[in-house]
Design an enzyme around this catalytic site. Structure first.
Site, mmCIF file in Angstrom:
data_model
loop_
_atom_site.group_PDB
_atom_site.id
_atom_site.type_symbol
_atom_site.label_atom_id
_atom_site.label_comp_id
_atom_site.label_asym_id
_atom_site.label_seq_id
_atom_site.Cartn_x
_atom_site.Cartn_y
_atom_site.Cartn_z
ATOM 1 N N SER A 176 0.837 -1.201 0.000
ATOM 2 C CA SER A 176 0.000 0.000 0.000
ATOM 3 C C SER A 176 0.868 1.245 0.000
ATOM 4 O O SER A 176 1.979 1.241 0.567
ATOM 5 C CB SER A 176 -0.869 -0.018 1.266
ATOM 6 O OG SER A 176 -1.461 1.231 1.466
ATOM 7 N N TYR A 211 -1.305 -0.434 10.795
ATOM 8 C CA TYR A 211 -1.617 -1.052 9.503
ATOM 9 C C TYR A 211 -0.455 -0.841 8.524
ATOM 10 O O TYR A 211 0.043 -1.787 7.903
ATOM 11 C CB TYR A 211 -2.919 -0.452 8.937
ATOM 12 C CG TYR A 211 -3.116 -0.715 7.471
ATOM 13 C CD1 TYR A 211 -3.330 -2.006 7.000
ATOM 14 C CD2 TYR A 211 -3.058 0.326 6.541
ATOM 15 C CE1 TYR A 211 -3.482 -2.251 5.643
ATOM 16 C CE2 TYR A 211 -3.217 0.091 5.191
ATOM 17 C CZ TYR A 211 -3.433 -1.196 4.740
ATOM 18 O OH TYR A 211 -3.582 -1.437 3.402
ATOM 19 N N LYS A 256 2.553 -3.521 6.655
ATOM 20 C CA LYS A 256 2.943 -3.606 5.231
ATOM 21 C C LYS A 256 4.448 -3.437 5.082
ATOM 22 O O LYS A 256 5.109 -4.138 4.297
ATOM 23 C CB LYS A 256 2.192 -2.552 4.420
ATOM 24 C CG LYS A 256 0.681 -2.756 4.356
ATOM 25 C CD LYS A 256 0.315 -4.002 3.561
ATOM 26 C CE LYS A 256 -1.174 -4.214 3.458
ATOM 27 N NZ LYS A 256 -1.529 -5.505 2.854
HETATM 28 N N1 UFG Z 1 -12.865 11.409 2.855
HETATM 29 C C1 UFG Z 1 -13.888 12.287 3.113
HETATM 30 N N2 UFG Z 1 -15.057 11.765 3.574
HETATM 31 C C2 UFG Z 1 -15.264 10.432 3.785
HETATM 32 C C3 UFG Z 1 -14.201 9.537 3.503
HETATM 33 C C4 UFG Z 1 -13.002 10.064 3.046
HETATM 34 O O1 UFG Z 1 -13.754 13.500 2.946
HETATM 35 O O2 UFG Z 1 -16.358 10.035 4.210
HETATM 36 C C5 UFG Z 1 -11.586 11.935 2.296
HETATM 37 C C6 UFG Z 1 -10.366 11.648 3.145
HETATM 38 O O3 UFG Z 1 -10.199 12.648 4.130
HETATM 39 C C7 UFG Z 1 -9.256 11.629 2.077
HETATM 40 C C8 UFG Z 1 -9.965 11.071 0.837
HETATM 41 O O4 UFG Z 1 -11.356 11.290 1.061
HETATM 42 O O5 UFG Z 1 -8.838 12.944 1.801
HETATM 43 C C9 UFG Z 1 -9.736 9.591 0.612
HETATM 44 O O6 UFG Z 1 -10.061 8.887 1.806
HETATM 45 P P1 UFG Z 1 -10.247 7.299 1.830
HETATM 46 O O7 UFG Z 1 -10.698 6.934 3.205
HETATM 47 O O8 UFG Z 1 -11.122 6.872 0.699
HETATM 48 O O9 UFG Z 1 -8.798 6.735 1.514
HETATM 49 P P2 UFG Z 1 -7.388 7.042 2.248
HETATM 50 O O10 UFG Z 1 -6.566 7.834 1.299
HETATM 51 O O11 UFG Z 1 -7.582 7.585 3.588
HETATM 52 O O12 UFG Z 1 -6.795 5.574 2.462
HETATM 53 C C10 UFG Z 1 -6.756 4.606 1.447
HETATM 54 C C11 UFG Z 1 -6.966 3.230 2.083
HETATM 55 C C12 UFG Z 1 -5.818 2.914 2.990
HETATM 56 C C13 UFG Z 1 -4.521 3.022 2.232
HETATM 57 C C14 UFG Z 1 -4.394 4.361 1.563
HETATM 58 C C15 UFG Z 1 -3.185 4.328 0.685
HETATM 59 O O13 UFG Z 1 -8.172 3.212 2.830
HETATM 60 O O14 UFG Z 1 -5.947 1.575 3.441
HETATM 61 O O15 UFG Z 1 -5.545 4.640 0.771
HETATM 62 O O16 UFG Z 1 -3.093 5.422 -0.129
HETATM 63 F F1 UFG Z 1 -3.490 2.867 3.077
#
Ligand code: UFG
Length: 351
Positions: free
Chosen positions: A127, A151, A155
């Protein structure tokens, strides 16, 4: 070997099931190993509706050495895609030992079973989280490990273990694929992501708002130093990620050694841009509210994709609009995930 068999751990899950479709399309025969704790065996029937082939399912835990030995003995496995693992960042903070157990001890048990079976080609789902708070994007694979939660550290530990293994024994061919943000669904609308419980991730949440299951999306902060103030990520279509596995498998089987490679598009999109793209794809208004920043979120990052291009001959081909269109097709056709009840029948069953 004609139509080699590939063991896909976590193969009934979101990325694993799409990887099965890509493997079959490329002439491989996937054998799925999955506990079904966070996935659904009916995804494999959908794989069969798309490809005409239903991968056999071995229902067991990747930490179960005896069950792994049986799986390798029963099937003539040529290589392994290892996708099984836990992936909720927040949960890994409250249950770190659970995460080290499944993700690290599980990978170790798998590698040991592969040794016993004489199978030494392994593609590991890593990841972008291994880069942690790396300040500069695009991020190259040479950036230091800087994971900021358990997490991510699981990895990193598995990547380090596999690098040591490849250095110690030249018979191994290993690729660690560092996923950025896989979203979307198979273009047929038959296969997609169906989180158990409220989604943690942005696109599944938006989909549920679009379909009327949830009232609004909460945007986690709009005061970042990004063009529109919201978080920026590298969203990549799950079928591109699936095809990346096939490219990595060919590379690892042919070349040996250990390769770590980013799977992303090389472009960032903000939360508001993703919401707009989803509105275009669905023709529906997505209600949103701006909330505070989510603890642990980085402002912005995206992949450097040159290494994937040079080493694997792979690049992401599908656009953000296509990712949203495919997510929407899946969501609309499968409001209850893999449960095939018609919405009206499902409602009656609840009454
Ligand atoms: N976000 C919102 N509202 C929500 C959910 C997310 O505004 O309800 C925002 C987050 O703050 C972030 C973006 O959308 O800016 C993406 O968030 P995600 O939760 O979809 O994904 P992340 O980037 O936080 O994390 C994902 C995976 C992780 C992994 C990571 C690696 O969930 O397991 O990508 O890049 F490690």
């Amino acid at each position: 070997m004609t139509n080699p068999k590939i063991l896909v751990t976590g193969g009934a899950g979101f990325i694993g099931s799409h990887a099965c479709v890509a493997l079959i399309a490329a002439g491989y025969r996937p054998v799925v190993l999955d506990t079904l704790v966070n996935s659904d065996a009916r995804s494999l029937r959908r794989v069969s509706r798309i490809t005409g082939v239903e991968p056999p399912l071995v229902r067991c835990d990747v930490r179960d050495a005896a069950a792994l030995d049986c799986a390798f003995a029963e099937h003539d496995i040529a290589a392994v895609l290892h996708l099984a693992g836990l992936k909720a960042v927040g949960h890994s903070v409250s249950d770190p030992i659970g995460y080290y157990d499944v993700n690290v001890a599980g990978s170790l048990a798998l590698v040991r079973a592969m040794e016993r079976a004489g199978v030494r080609t392994l593609i590991f789902s890593s990841s972008a989280t291994v880069y942690g708070d790396t300040p500069r994007s695009p991020i190259r694979e040479s950036a230091p490990y800087a994971a900021v939660n358990p997490y991510g550290r699981t990895k990193v530990m598995v990547e380090r273990m596999l690098a040591d293994l490849a250095r110690a024994d030249a018979r191994w061919g290993i690729a660690c694929l560092r996923f950025f943000n896989p979203i979307g669904a198979h273009e047929s609308g038959l296969l997609g992501e169906h989180p158990h419980g409220p989604p943690d991730n942005l696109v599944p949440y938006i989909s549920q708002v679009a379909v009327g299951e949830r009232a609004h999306v909460v945007v986690h902060g709009n005061d970042y130093e990004t063009p529109d103030g919201t978080g920026v990520r590298d969203y990549v279509h799950v079928m591109d990620v699936a095809e990346g596995h096939v490219a990595a498998l060919r590379h690892a089987a042919d070349r040996g050694g250990m390769l770590a490679v980013n799977l992303g598009t090389g472009c960032g999109a903000s939360v508001l841009e993703v919401i707009s793209a989803f509105e275009r794809a669905s023709g529906r208004h997505i209600a949103l509210r701006v909330g505070p920043r989510r603890p642990g979120d980085a402002p912005a990052y995206w992949a450097d994709v040159q290494h994937a291009r040079d080493r694997l001959g792979w690049c992401a081909r599908r656009s953000l609009d296509q990712m949203c269109a495919d997510s929407w097709r899946w969501q609309l056709a499968n409001p209850h995930g893999f449960d095939e009840r018609e919405p009206a029948l499902a409602a009656r069953a609840v009454i």
